[in-house]
Design a protein around this motif. Structure first.
Motif, PDB file in Angstrom:
ATOM      1  N   LEU A   1     -10.210   2.080  18.109  1.00 30.57           N
ATOM      2  CA  LEU A   1     -10.967   1.084  17.639  1.00 30.57           C
ATOM      3  C   LEU A   1     -11.283   1.306  15.939  1.00 30.57           C
ATOM      4  O   LEU A   1     -11.625   0.534  15.137  1.00 30.57           O
ATOM      5  N   ILE A   2     -11.302   2.814  15.723  1.00 32.91           N
ATOM      6  CA  ILE A   2     -11.392   3.059  14.128  1.00 32.91           C
ATOM      7  C   ILE A   2     -10.302   3.542  13.403  1.00 32.91           C
ATOM      8  O   ILE A   2     -10.133   2.981  12.397  1.00 32.91           O
ATOM      9  N   ILE A   3      -9.783   4.863  13.894  1.00 34.99           N
ATOM     10  CA  ILE A   3      -8.973   5.590  13.006  1.00 34.99           C
ATOM     11  C   ILE A   3      -7.380   4.764  13.011  1.00 34.99           C
ATOM     12  O   ILE A   3      -7.214   4.445  11.816  1.00 34.99           O
ATOM     13  N   ILE A   4      -6.966   3.944  14.070  1.00 39.39           N
ATOM     14  CA  ILE A   4      -5.784   3.405  13.984  1.00 39.39           C
ATOM     15  C   ILE A   4      -5.918   2.157  13.105  1.00 39.39           C
ATOM     16  O   ILE A   4      -5.080   1.778  12.197  1.00 39.39           O
ATOM     17  N   PRO A   5      -6.737   1.183  13.414  1.00 37.48           N
ATOM     18  CA  PRO A   5      -7.119  -0.006  12.590  1.00 37.48           C
ATOM     19  C   PRO A   5      -7.223   0.362  10.982  1.00 37.48           C
ATOM     20  O   PRO A   5      -6.702  -0.280  10.192  1.00 37.48           O
ATOM     21  N   ASN A   6      -8.188   1.343  10.617  1.00 33.97           N
ATOM     22  CA  ASN A   6      -8.312   1.726   9.388  1.00 33.97           C
ATOM     23  C   ASN A   6      -7.073   2.350   8.796  1.00 33.97           C
ATOM     24  O   ASN A   6      -6.766   1.997   7.382  1.00 33.97           O
ATOM     25  N   GLN A   7      -6.416   3.109   9.480  1.00 35.91           N
ATOM     26  CA  GLN A   7      -4.983   3.487   8.929  1.00 35.91           C
ATOM     27  C   GLN A   7      -4.006   2.492   8.494  1.00 35.91           C
ATOM     28  O   GLN A   7      -3.531   2.353   7.521  1.00 35.91           O
ATOM     29  N   ARG A   8      -4.047   1.184   9.671  1.00 32.33           N
ATOM     30  CA  ARG A   8      -3.258   0.103   9.171  1.00 32.33           C
ATOM     31  C   ARG A   8      -3.589  -0.465   8.042  1.00 32.33           C
ATOM     32  O   ARG A   8      -2.754  -1.136   7.349  1.00 32.33           O
ATOM     33  N   VAL A   9      -4.634  -0.589   7.582  1.00 30.48           N
ATOM     34  CA  VAL A   9      -5.226  -1.226   6.645  1.00 30.48           C
ATOM     35  C   VAL A   9      -4.793  -0.333   5.348  1.00 30.48           C
ATOM     36  O   VAL A   9      -4.291  -1.042   4.272  1.00 30.48           O
ATOM     37  N   VAL A  10      -4.925   0.719   5.387  1.00 33.44           N
ATOM     38  CA  VAL A  10      -4.393   1.407   4.280  1.00 33.44           C
ATOM     39  C   VAL A  10      -2.920   1.528   4.232  1.00 33.44           C
ATOM     40  O   VAL A  10      -2.280   1.333   2.959  1.00 33.44           O
ATOM     41  N   VAL A  11      -2.192   1.387   5.209  1.00 32.74           N
ATOM     42  CA  VAL A  11      -0.747   1.225   5.301  1.00 32.74           C
ATOM     43  C   VAL A  11      -0.438   0.021   4.488  1.00 32.74           C
ATOM     44  O   VAL A  11       0.543  -0.277   3.627  1.00 32.74           O
ATOM     45  N   ALA A  12      -1.192  -1.024   4.974  1.00 33.05           N
ATOM     46  CA  ALA A  12      -0.576  -2.270   4.463  1.00 33.05           C
ATOM     47  C   ALA A  12      -0.858  -2.444   2.906  1.00 33.05           C
ATOM     48  O   ALA A  12      -0.081  -3.277   2.160  1.00 33.05           O
ATOM     49  N   ASP A  13      -1.837  -1.817   2.401  1.00 30.03           N
ATOM     50  CA  ASP A  13      -2.136  -1.865   1.055  1.00 30.03           C
ATOM     51  C   ASP A  13      -1.203  -1.130   0.056  1.00 30.03           C
ATOM     52  O   ASP A  13      -0.776  -1.621  -0.903  1.00 30.03           O
ATOM     53  N   LEU A  14      -0.716   0.039   0.854  1.00 30.62           N
ATOM     54  CA  LEU A  14       0.075   0.836   0.031  1.00 30.62           C
ATOM     55  C   LEU A  14       1.362   0.056  -0.103  1.00 30.62           C
ATOM     56  O   LEU A  14       2.176   0.209  -1.047  1.00 30.62           O
ATOM     57  N   LYS A  15       1.929  -0.797   1.087  1.00 28.66           N
ATOM     58  CA  LYS A  15       3.165  -1.363   1.062  1.00 28.66           C
ATOM     59  C   LYS A  15       3.029  -2.558   0.071  1.00 28.66           C
ATOM     60  O   LYS A  15       4.096  -2.799  -0.524  1.00 28.66           O
TER      61      LYS A  15
ATOM     62  N   GLY B   1       1.408  -2.490  -2.836  1.00 26.00           N
ATOM     63  CA  GLY B   1       1.266  -1.957  -4.092  1.00 26.00           C
ATOM     64  C   GLY B   1      -0.395  -1.923  -4.570  1.00 26.00           C
ATOM     65  O   GLY B   1      -0.552  -1.539  -5.553  1.00 26.00           O
ATOM     66  N   ARG B   2      -1.166  -2.296  -3.402  1.00 29.17           N
ATOM     67  CA  ARG B   2      -2.393  -2.194  -3.663  1.00 29.17           C
ATOM     68  C   ARG B   2      -2.965  -0.552  -3.704  1.00 29.17           C
ATOM     69  O   ARG B   2      -2.714   0.132  -2.816  1.00 29.17           O
ATOM     70  N   LYS B   3      -4.296  -0.575  -4.400  1.00 35.97           N
ATOM     71  CA  LYS B   3      -4.903   0.812  -4.086  1.00 35.97           C
ATOM     72  C   LYS B   3      -5.948   0.703  -3.036  1.00 35.97           C
ATOM     73  O   LYS B   3      -6.682  -0.047  -2.921  1.00 35.97           O
ATOM     74  N   PRO B   4      -5.696   1.667  -1.795  1.00 34.90           N
ATOM     75  CA  PRO B   4      -6.529   1.542  -0.655  1.00 34.90           C
ATOM     76  C   PRO B   4      -8.154   1.834  -1.126  1.00 34.90           C
ATOM     77  O   PRO B   4      -8.182   2.698  -1.890  1.00 34.90           O
ATOM     78  N   ASP B   5      -8.765   1.008  -0.517  1.00 29.16           N
ATOM     79  CA  ASP B   5     -10.486   1.448  -0.362  1.00 29.16           C
ATOM     80  C   ASP B   5     -10.509   2.830   0.273  1.00 29.16           C
ATOM     81  O   ASP B   5     -10.203   3.143   1.323  1.00 29.16           O
ATOM     82  N   PRO B   6     -11.084   3.739  -0.732  1.00 29.15           N
ATOM     83  CA  PRO B   6     -11.379   5.090   0.059  1.00 29.15           C
ATOM     84  C   PRO B   6     -12.381   5.188   1.306  1.00 29.15           C
ATOM     85  O   PRO B   6     -12.290   6.173   2.130  1.00 29.15           O
ATOM     86  N   LYS B   7     -13.105   4.105   1.400  1.00 26.97           N
ATOM     87  CA  LYS B   7     -14.096   4.040   2.596  1.00 26.97           C
ATOM     88  C   LYS B   7     -13.324   3.997   3.884  1.00 26.97           C
ATOM     89  O   LYS B   7     -13.875   4.864   4.846  1.00 26.97           O
ATOM     90  N   TYR B   8     -12.133   3.554   4.070  1.00 23.37           N
ATOM     91  CA  TYR B   8     -11.305   3.562   5.254  1.00 23.37           C
ATOM     92  C   TYR B   8     -10.999   4.945   5.679  1.00 23.37           C
ATOM     93  O   TYR B   8     -11.068   5.411   6.873  1.00 23.37           O
ATOM     94  N   GLY B   9     -10.558   5.795   4.579  1.00 24.34           N
ATOM     95  CA  GLY B   9     -10.011   7.255   4.948  1.00 24.34           C
ATOM     96  C   GLY B   9     -11.365   7.911   5.164  1.00 24.34           C
ATOM     97  O   GLY B   9     -11.243   8.875   6.140  1.00 24.34           O
ATOM     98  N   LYS B  10     -12.490   7.890   4.641  1.00 26.78           N
ATOM     99  CA  LYS B  10     -13.911   8.680   4.912  1.00 26.78           C
ATOM    100  C   LYS B  10     -14.044   8.192   6.194  1.00 26.78           C
ATOM    101  O   LYS B  10     -14.532   9.284   7.220  1.00 26.78           O
ATOM    102  N   ILE B  11     -14.089   6.896   6.568  1.00 24.13           N
ATOM    103  CA  ILE B  11     -14.582   6.587   8.142  1.00 24.13           C
ATOM    104  C   ILE B  11     -13.666   7.204   9.252  1.00 24.13           C
ATOM    105  O   ILE B  11     -14.119   7.639  10.057  1.00 24.13           O
ATOM    106  N   ALA B  12     -12.642   7.074   8.906  1.00 18.12           N
ATOM    107  CA  ALA B  12     -11.386   7.623   9.726  1.00 18.12           C
ATOM    108  C   ALA B  12     -11.686   9.094   9.955  1.00 18.12           C
ATOM    109  O   ALA B  12     -11.513   9.886  11.277  1.00 18.12           O
ATOM    110  N   LYS B  13     -12.023  10.030   8.898  1.00 21.04           N
ATOM    111  CA  LYS B  13     -12.048  11.375   8.629  1.00 21.04           C
ATOM    112  C   LYS B  13     -13.223  11.788   9.434  1.00 21.04           C
ATOM    113  O   LYS B  13     -13.262  12.632  10.094  1.00 21.04           O
ATOM    114  N   LEU B  14     -14.361  10.841   9.604  1.00 22.07           N
ATOM    115  CA  LEU B  14     -15.485  11.326  10.310  1.00 22.07           C
ATOM    116  C   LEU B  14     -15.214  11.407  11.942  1.00 22.07           C
ATOM    117  O   LEU B  14     -15.585  12.108  12.454  1.00 22.07           O
TER     118      LEU B  14
END
Length: 418
Positions: A193-207, A209-222
């Motif tokens: 519910l948290i880590i994989i969905p957040n990672q998918r948002v980051v991957v979509a942004d990277l593909k 060419g957008r800069k991912p919001d760092p909050k997704y990585g912070k939440i997943a890291k916690l």
């Protein structure tokens, strides 16, 4: 002749085997990536990577790089490490249902603690996992997410409270198992519910060419950090059903609480080592101290002979009544008393067996009726008990156990003729 008891036992074995296999895969990959992430080297020309590591294994060399932003050529294929977690939880949930829901009268509900029906016990079992996750998730999504140390302390308090609460209605064995299942639910739900969905948002942004919001990585890291520190206690709790000194002790819920602290001290040592921040040897002293405290707690509430005070007698359940009234029960009671009760007793009489194996007591007709299925499988349909047949149980005595059990169940599933 294939019978329900045998088929059901093999079904439980198969699911348990699957659960262990998937758990090894999940924990193995989790530990590997934690060590890899903490040990990444960040000197030299990394070509846009955050860190890299050279490793050798299986006769080959691996050059691994970690990117926080998209590399120059974003790959179309990405390997997602998620099914190890999902499979572990699904197989564990199935095993919980097989052992503790289907066998609830024996393994789940302690009638000396709470007068519950089987469906009420199952409802509490399921609710403890679902509601527990919701409480944990709300804590993480609150302002406490910015105060990880305080959040971890509150999570520990939640686990201790749940252990105490479950121990008020469940057997000690079920309490330990459900505390482990709740912790595993947190870990898998974090992934799903948290880590994989957040990672998918980051991957979509990277593909894109957008800069991912760092909050997704912070939440997943916690959430990933929580999973890191909860792994070892889950393993202990899942194995605890084999050790009566852990689950059948008067302060078993305190023992479970100390196990969570041991998980923190052990993981802290290895996390520091992999991150090249030194070797905090004090964590091992703390771990040993916690373990010695657990050993001491396992003996509290017992007299000088190690005998736990016998609980008040209770009425037999419908299942126990069925086995106690079945033809041959008197003979089986005599057999079990003579061949098994010297070990399966509150005060054992066999050298080298200080406590009843797995906490199973066979001193009264009611206790024998309650353990009918296990007696049938371990001493009737196999020679597992007594171990090495040290009490010389005769073949005719085993046959008597089989006849009694079959007389009680009366619902054999014949898949092949005798």
């Amino acid at each position: 002749m294939f019978e329900m008891a045998i088929l059901w036992d093999w079904a439980g074995f198969a699911v348990r085997w699957l659960h262990v296999i998937t758990a090894i895969a999940w924990i193995g990959s989790s530990f590997y990536f934690i060590a890899l992430d903490l040990g990444l080297r960040r000197e030299g020309d990394l070509h846009g990577a955050d860190g890299e590591e050279w490793q050798v294994h299986g006769g080959g060399f691996y050059h691994i790089r970690k990117y926080l932003v998209a590399p120059e050529a974003m790959p179309e294929h990405l390997t997602w490490f998620k099914w190890e977690s999902y499979s572990t939880w699904l197989s564990g949930a199935a095993l919980l249902m097989i052992v503790y829901w289907a066998g609830g009268e024996l393994y789940l509900i302690d009638q000396h603690k709470a007068d519950l029906t089987l469906w009420q016990g199952i409802a509490i079992s399921a609710a403890s996992l679902g509601i527990g996750w919701l409480v944990y998730d709300l804590l993480c999504k609150s302002g406490l997410g910015n105060r990880p140390t305080l959040l971890m302390l509150l999570l520990f308090a939640l686990l201790v409270a749940m252990g105490w609460g479950l121990n008020q209605v469940f057997t000690g064995r079920a309490m330990m198992l459900h505390l482990g299942a709740f912790t595993a639910t947190i870990m898998t739900a974090n992934v799903f519910l948290i880590i994989i969905p957040n990672q998918r948002v980051v991957v979509a942004d990277l593909k894109a060419g957008r800069k991912p919001d760092p909050k997704y990585g912070k939440i997943a890291k916690l959430r990933s950090t929580h999973n890191n520190y909860l792994t070892l206690p889950v393993i202990f709790l899942m194995l605890s059903n084999h050790y009566p000194l852990a689950f059948a002790a008067e302060y078993n819920w305190v023992i479970a609480a100390l196990v969570f602290l041991m998980g923190v001290t052990i993981r802290h040592f290895f996390n520091s080592m992999h991150a090249r921040k030194g070797l905090p040897w004090w964590t091992w002293a703390a771990t040993v101290a916690l373990f010695l405290a657990i050993v001491w707690l396992s003996t509290l509430g017992q007299d000088e002979f190690g005998v736990v005070e016998e609980a008040e007698a209770r009425e037999m359940t419908a299942t126990e009544e069925r086995f106690a009234s079945a033809e041959g029960f008197e003979d089986v009671t005599y057999i079990v008393m003579g061949r098994c009760s010297m070990c399966h007793a509150r005060e054992t009489a066999y050298d080298g067996v200080p406590h009843a194996p797995k906490g199973v007591l066979l001193e009264t007709p009611q206790e024998i009726a309650a353990q009918a299925r296990e007696i049938y499988l371990h001493s009737g349909r196999s020679t597992a008990m007594p171990p090495a047949n040290v009490t010389w149980m005769e073949d005719e005595e085993r046959a008597a156990i089989v006849r009694w059990y079959r007389a009680a169940v009366g619902d054999r599933i014949a898949l092949a003729g005798e």
